[in-house]
Design a protein around this motif. Sequence first.
Motif, mmCIF file in Angstrom:
data_model
loop_
_atom_site.group_PDB
_atom_site.id
_atom_site.type_symbol
_atom_site.label_atom_id
_atom_site.label_comp_id
_atom_site.label_asym_id
_atom_site.label_seq_id
_atom_site.Cartn_x
_atom_site.Cartn_y
_atom_site.Cartn_z
ATOM 1 N N GLU A 189 0.830 -1.208 0.000
ATOM 2 C CA GLU A 189 0.000 0.000 0.000
ATOM 3 C C GLU A 189 0.866 1.260 0.000
ATOM 4 O OE1 GLU A 189 -2.693 -2.960 2.351
ATOM 5 O OE2 GLU A 189 -0.555 -2.507 2.214
ATOM 6 N N LYS A 190 1.939 1.238 0.788
ATOM 7 C CA LYS A 190 2.821 2.408 0.820
ATOM 8 C C LYS A 190 3.572 2.558 -0.500
ATOM 9 C CE LYS A 190 3.467 3.296 5.709
ATOM 10 N NZ LYS A 190 4.410 3.477 6.842
ATOM 11 N N ALA A 191 3.958 1.434 -1.108
ATOM 12 C CA ALA A 191 4.632 1.502 -2.414
ATOM 13 C C ALA A 191 3.709 2.110 -3.462
ATOM 14 C CB ALA A 191 5.081 0.107 -2.836
ATOM 15 N N VAL A 192 2.439 1.700 -3.446
ATOM 16 C CA VAL A 192 1.470 2.270 -4.386
ATOM 17 C C VAL A 192 1.261 3.750 -4.097
ATOM 18 C CG1 VAL A 192 -0.944 2.195 -5.145
ATOM 19 C CG2 VAL A 192 0.322 0.062 -4.810
ATOM 20 N N GLY A 193 1.216 4.119 -2.806
ATOM 21 C CA GLY A 193 1.074 5.533 -2.457
ATOM 22 C C GLY A 193 2.233 6.369 -2.964
ATOM 23 N N LEU A 194 3.445 5.843 -2.837
ATOM 24 C CA LEU A 194 4.621 6.544 -3.367
ATOM 25 C C LEU A 194 4.565 6.642 -4.888
ATOM 26 C CD1 LEU A 194 7.410 5.038 -1.087
ATOM 27 C CD2 LEU A 194 6.714 7.431 -1.166
ATOM 28 N N ALA A 195 4.053 5.575 -5.539
ATOM 29 C CA ALA A 195 3.941 5.597 -7.000
ATOM 30 C C ALA A 195 2.935 6.657 -7.457
ATOM 31 C CB ALA A 195 3.534 4.221 -7.513
ATOM 32 N N LYS A 196 1.810 6.753 -6.771
ATOM 33 C CA LYS A 196 0.813 7.772 -7.130
ATOM 34 C C LYS A 196 1.376 9.174 -6.905
ATOM 35 C CE LYS A 196 -3.326 4.981 -6.260
ATOM 36 N NZ LYS A 196 -4.545 4.815 -5.423
ATOM 37 N N PHE A 197 2.139 9.328 -5.821
ATOM 38 C CA PHE A 197 2.774 10.616 -5.543
ATOM 39 C C PHE A 197 3.783 10.951 -6.645
ATOM 40 C CE2 PHE A 197 6.135 13.191 -3.637
ATOM 41 C CZ PHE A 197 5.421 14.215 -3.055
ATOM 42 N N GLU B 135 3.822 9.821 -9.699
ATOM 43 C CA GLU B 135 3.105 10.068 -10.956
ATOM 44 C C GLU B 135 2.648 11.515 -11.045
ATOM 45 O OE1 GLU B 135 -0.272 7.665 -13.445
ATOM 46 O OE2 GLU B 135 -0.754 8.139 -11.362
ATOM 47 N N LYS B 136 2.243 12.081 -9.911
ATOM 48 C CA LYS B 136 1.707 13.443 -9.898
ATOM 49 C C LYS B 136 2.772 14.501 -9.672
ATOM 50 C CE LYS B 136 -2.366 15.874 -8.219
ATOM 51 N NZ LYS B 136 -3.562 15.783 -7.348
ATOM 52 N N HIS B 137 3.755 14.191 -8.815
ATOM 53 C CA HIS B 137 4.712 15.224 -8.389
ATOM 54 C C HIS B 137 6.170 14.869 -8.675
ATOM 55 C CE1 HIS B 137 1.394 17.150 -6.277
ATOM 56 N NE2 HIS B 137 1.149 16.021 -5.635
ATOM 57 N N GLY C 8 8.151 15.254 -11.029
ATOM 58 C CA GLY C 8 8.980 16.266 -11.668
ATOM 59 C C GLY C 8 9.633 17.225 -10.692
ATOM 60 N N LEU C 9 9.109 17.287 -9.471
ATOM 61 C CA LEU C 9 9.676 18.176 -8.459
ATOM 62 C C LEU C 9 10.806 17.528 -7.673
ATOM 63 C CD1 LEU C 9 6.341 19.612 -6.994
ATOM 64 C CD2 LEU C 9 7.858 20.714 -8.647
ATOM 65 N N PHE C 10 10.993 16.221 -7.873
ATOM 66 C CA PHE C 10 11.943 15.465 -7.064
ATOM 67 C C PHE C 10 12.953 14.729 -7.936
ATOM 68 C CE2 PHE C 10 8.196 16.075 -4.495
ATOM 69 C CZ PHE C 10 8.717 16.393 -3.245
ATOM 70 N N GLY C 11 14.029 14.279 -7.289
ATOM 71 C CA GLY C 11 15.010 13.441 -7.962
ATOM 72 C C GLY C 11 14.641 11.990 -7.774
ATOM 73 N N ARG C 12 15.285 11.328 -6.822
ATOM 74 C CA ARG C 12 14.982 9.927 -6.529
ATOM 75 C C ARG C 12 13.814 9.821 -5.540
ATOM 76 N NH1 ARG C 12 20.401 8.032 -3.956
ATOM 77 N NH2 ARG C 12 20.086 10.051 -2.979
ATOM 78 N N ILE C 13 12.955 8.850 -5.755
ATOM 79 C CA ILE C 13 11.937 8.460 -4.776
ATOM 80 C C ILE C 13 12.096 6.955 -4.623
ATOM 81 C CG2 ILE C 13 9.486 8.345 -4.222
ATOM 82 C CD1 ILE C 13 9.043 10.797 -5.969
ATOM 83 N N GLN C 14 12.638 6.517 -3.478
ATOM 84 C CA GLN C 14 13.050 5.123 -3.343
ATOM 85 C C GLN C 14 12.412 4.442 -2.140
ATOM 86 O OE1 GLN C 14 17.347 5.257 -3.155
ATOM 87 N NE2 GLN C 14 17.563 5.425 -5.371
ATOM 88 N N LEU C 15 11.969 3.201 -2.372
ATOM 89 C CA LEU C 15 11.613 2.289 -1.302
ATOM 90 C C LEU C 15 12.813 1.359 -1.108
ATOM 91 C CD1 LEU C 15 9.169 1.599 0.533
ATOM 92 C CD2 LEU C 15 8.579 -0.187 -1.113
ATOM 93 N N ILE C 16 13.267 1.223 0.135
ATOM 94 C CA ILE C 16 14.566 0.576 0.395
ATOM 95 C C ILE C 16 14.390 -0.569 1.392
ATOM 96 C CG2 ILE C 16 16.929 0.948 1.220
ATOM 97 C CD1 ILE C 16 16.555 3.931 0.468
ATOM 98 N N ASN D 195 10.556 6.721 -8.981
ATOM 99 C CA ASN D 195 10.325 7.905 -9.807
ATOM 100 C C ASN D 195 10.749 7.663 -11.258
ATOM 101 O OD1 ASN D 195 9.369 10.461 -10.262
ATOM 102 N ND2 ASN D 195 11.154 11.518 -9.446
ATOM 103 N N GLN D 196 10.224 6.604 -11.825
ATOM 104 C CA GLN D 196 10.432 6.253 -13.238
ATOM 105 C C GLN D 196 9.098 5.782 -13.799
ATOM 106 O OE1 GLN D 196 13.491 3.252 -13.069
ATOM 107 N NE2 GLN D 196 15.151 4.742 -12.957
ATOM 108 N N ALA D 197 8.785 6.211 -15.005
ATOM 109 C CA ALA D 197 7.463 5.917 -15.578
ATOM 110 C C ALA D 197 7.174 4.424 -15.620
ATOM 111 C CB ALA D 197 7.361 6.514 -16.977
ATOM 112 N N ALA D 198 8.163 3.608 -16.004
ATOM 113 C CA ALA D 198 7.938 2.166 -16.117
ATOM 114 C C ALA D 198 7.631 1.550 -14.753
ATOM 115 C CB ALA D 198 9.153 1.490 -16.749
ATOM 116 N N THR D 199 8.350 1.985 -13.713
ATOM 117 C CA THR D 199 8.125 1.438 -12.373
ATOM 118 C C THR D 199 6.782 1.892 -11.821
ATOM 119 O OG1 THR D 199 10.515 1.539 -11.995
ATOM 120 C CG2 THR D 199 9.123 1.199 -10.070
ATOM 121 N N ILE D 200 6.418 3.131 -12.068
ATOM 122 C CA ILE D 200 5.117 3.635 -11.611
ATOM 123 C C ILE D 200 3.991 2.800 -12.194
ATOM 124 C CG2 ILE D 200 3.509 5.582 -11.762
ATOM 125 C CD1 ILE D 200 5.969 7.422 -11.609
ATOM 126 N N LYS D 201 4.060 2.510 -13.486
ATOM 127 C CA LYS D 201 3.007 1.712 -14.138
ATOM 128 C C LYS D 201 2.888 0.332 -13.505
ATOM 129 C CE LYS D 201 3.398 4.017 -18.634
ATOM 130 N NZ LYS D 201 3.835 3.887 -20.046
#
Length: 222
Positions: free
Chosen positions: A157-165, A167-169, A171-179, A196-202
Amino acid sequence: MAVLESKAEAAFDGLYDQHKKAIYKLKEQKRANYEKLRLATAKPHEVPWHLPASIDFKRLPTDPLWERHLYVEGNGQFRAELGSWEAGVLKEELAKPEVVGWLRNLDRKPWSLEIPYEKGGDVRPMFPDLVVVRKVGSEFAIDILEPHDPSLSDNFEKAVGLAKFAEKHGGLFGRIQLIRKQSSAGGEHFARLEINQAATIKKLLLITSNPQLDDLFAVASK
């Protein structure tokens, strides 16, 4: 009641949009009053993230010293007791010369970076552990790093939440990583899933279980 709430929300949103530039220019204490109203709803609303001149942060004289935190005490030092995963990830980051600053993003502080995610039909807040600032050429990149134990039930659920974030934002950030900390033939290491990559978000937006996230980690993390 639902009709009343809908009309009140629409009226508030209209007033907020009309005056948000003026609100943005207010001093921190007055601006916080409007942001509390903005957040007083079951459905999350975007609020500009402001870092104040100072933060409230509990620490002990015996806590370890860390370099390059965005906030320091009067003596120029910053102390904090971090979890073992947070400390390990942070040490990897501070070894990179391009990292010029970082923030320990505490839960539920007025200054915290908060990202929504859904669990069991409810919208809940997530507070990623680390925000890291890197110098990239003449600009700065802001990274969101979330070390997260895969045994916890809220992983996908948190991974999906980060992906939705992202997808929307994103461009304002560099890396967005789950570790995650993982074991391999070379010993334990921190595996990083770059969200924060289109393929991973999908791929993440299609995930509905923790085993599916584990499979994605196995093939896409570095």
